[in-house]
Design a protein around this motif. Sequence first.
Motif, PDB file in Angstrom:
ATOM      1  N   GLU A 206       0.828  -1.308  -0.037  1.00  0.00           N
ATOM      2  CA  GLU A 206      -0.044   0.065   0.038  1.00  0.00           C
ATOM      3  C   GLU A 206       0.960   1.306   0.100  1.00  0.00           C
ATOM      4  O   GLU A 206       0.595   2.107  -0.801  1.00  0.00           O
ATOM      5  CB  GLU A 206      -0.752   0.090   1.256  1.00  0.00           C
ATOM      6  CG  GLU A 206      -1.733   1.218   1.319  1.00  0.00           C
ATOM      7  CD  GLU A 206      -2.857   1.298   2.483  1.00  0.00           C
ATOM      8  OE1 GLU A 206      -3.547   2.070   2.683  1.00  0.00           O
ATOM      9  OE2 GLU A 206      -2.762   0.087   3.143  1.00  0.00           O
ATOM     10  N   LYS A 207       1.863   1.127   0.590  1.00  0.00           N
ATOM     11  CA  LYS A 207       2.790   2.343   1.011  1.00  0.00           C
ATOM     12  C   LYS A 207       3.587   2.695  -0.334  1.00  0.00           C
ATOM     13  O   LYS A 207       3.743   3.889  -0.995  1.00  0.00           O
ATOM     14  CB  LYS A 207       3.778   2.414   2.125  1.00  0.00           C
ATOM     15  CG  LYS A 207       3.264   2.671   3.281  1.00  0.00           C
ATOM     16  CD  LYS A 207       4.279   2.523   4.342  1.00  0.00           C
ATOM     17  CE  LYS A 207       3.479   2.494   5.947  1.00  0.00           C
ATOM     18  NZ  LYS A 207       4.717   2.689   7.136  1.00  0.00           N
ATOM     19  N   GLU A 208       3.907   1.752  -1.053  1.00  0.00           N
ATOM     20  CA  GLU A 208       4.854   1.599  -2.391  1.00  0.00           C
ATOM     21  C   GLU A 208       3.694   2.198  -3.143  1.00  0.00           C
ATOM     22  O   GLU A 208       4.178   3.132  -4.247  1.00  0.00           O
ATOM     23  CB  GLU A 208       5.278   0.057  -2.785  1.00  0.00           C
ATOM     24  CG  GLU A 208       6.402  -0.257  -1.856  1.00  0.00           C
ATOM     25  CD  GLU A 208       6.891  -1.649  -1.977  1.00  0.00           C
ATOM     26  OE1 GLU A 208       7.794  -2.046  -1.424  1.00  0.00           O
ATOM     27  OE2 GLU A 208       6.011  -2.361  -2.829  1.00  0.00           O
ATOM     28  N   ARG A 209       2.499   1.757  -3.353  1.00  0.00           N
ATOM     29  CA  ARG A 209       1.391   2.273  -4.545  1.00  0.00           C
ATOM     30  C   ARG A 209       1.191   3.740  -4.196  1.00  0.00           C
ATOM     31  O   ARG A 209       1.089   4.535  -5.280  1.00  0.00           O
ATOM     32  CB  ARG A 209       0.381   1.491  -4.264  1.00  0.00           C
ATOM     33  CG  ARG A 209       0.201   0.155  -5.077  1.00  0.00           C
ATOM     34  CD  ARG A 209      -1.037  -0.551  -5.152  1.00  0.00           C
ATOM     35  NE  ARG A 209      -2.017  -0.684  -3.891  1.00  0.00           N
ATOM     36  CZ  ARG A 209      -1.796  -1.647  -3.123  1.00  0.00           C
ATOM     37  NH1 ARG A 209      -1.064  -2.830  -3.435  1.00  0.00           N
ATOM     38  NH2 ARG A 209      -2.651  -1.817  -2.069  1.00  0.00           N
ATOM     39  N   THR A 210       1.223   4.185  -2.872  1.00  0.00           N
ATOM     40  CA  THR A 210       1.012   5.584  -2.529  1.00  0.00           C
ATOM     41  C   THR A 210       2.210   6.420  -3.202  1.00  0.00           C
ATOM     42  O   THR A 210       1.796   7.496  -3.587  1.00  0.00           O
ATOM     43  CB  THR A 210       0.819   5.611  -1.066  1.00  0.00           C
ATOM     44  OG1 THR A 210      -0.552   5.176  -0.660  1.00  0.00           O
ATOM     45  CG2 THR A 210       0.548   7.143  -0.676  1.00  0.00           C
TER      46      THR A 210
END
Length: 262
Positions: A206-210
């Motif tokens: 999720e953090k990488e996608r953000t």
Amino acid sequence: MMETKTSHLPNMELWKQWKEQGDTEAKKLLIETYLPLVDFVSNRLAVGLPKNVSKDDLSSYGVMGLMDATEKFDYERGLQFETYASWRIRGAIIDGLRQGDWVPRSVREKAKKVEEAYTVLEQKYLRTVTDAEVSDYLELSEKEFQHMLQDISITAICSLEDPIGEEETETRLNVLVDERAKNPESKVGEFFLKESLVKAIERLTEKERTVVSLLYYEDLSLSEIAEVMSLSPSRISQLHSKAILRLRGSLGRLKGQLFENP
């Protein structure tokens, strides 16, 4: 993104004078008009580069890219010059840095090892792998792995001249085409690329996608993303590096599957 010195109509007139009449004064005015693009692109790239990389060098490379864009841009195709020039400027800066051997071979080798780890592990487990699993594969502690990510963060940029297909002549620059053109082959390639990219992005955390979304879609810098996500710039840089390496591994694997299953 930037303010131009003239309105759209005068700019169009300048393009006509330069392209149709070869008016070098009009060309000079166009370059001066879009010069802020060089600062915009070089400032974004500077965030992830070592401190020993001179900002003046980035600007010099960028200006060369802007001049090249002004030479090759076809104003009659209805494309935005800002978009075209930004890619040219970015490519010129990256190519200039590479010619200066700004990334040590050891760092590139580290990046290759991490990319390989993501490719092998995610193909094995068919899911997003954890830092612990990657660290174990690389026979490193998680702290050493984080340091490695920080070291290779400067490699997570690419040139428009890098090959993207089986042929060395097929580069990212080749896909900057007129959206209105009806080319069945390119449409199929574009569809596959989008489908592959969607699948690859789904494997990110999720953090990488953000980070990817804010950097490439919202046009924020790494320092601005750090503020939004309440994380340190170095942590954002690590997340960005992991995302790029995961995407490279996933796209490479999907590409291999495509050619294995004609």
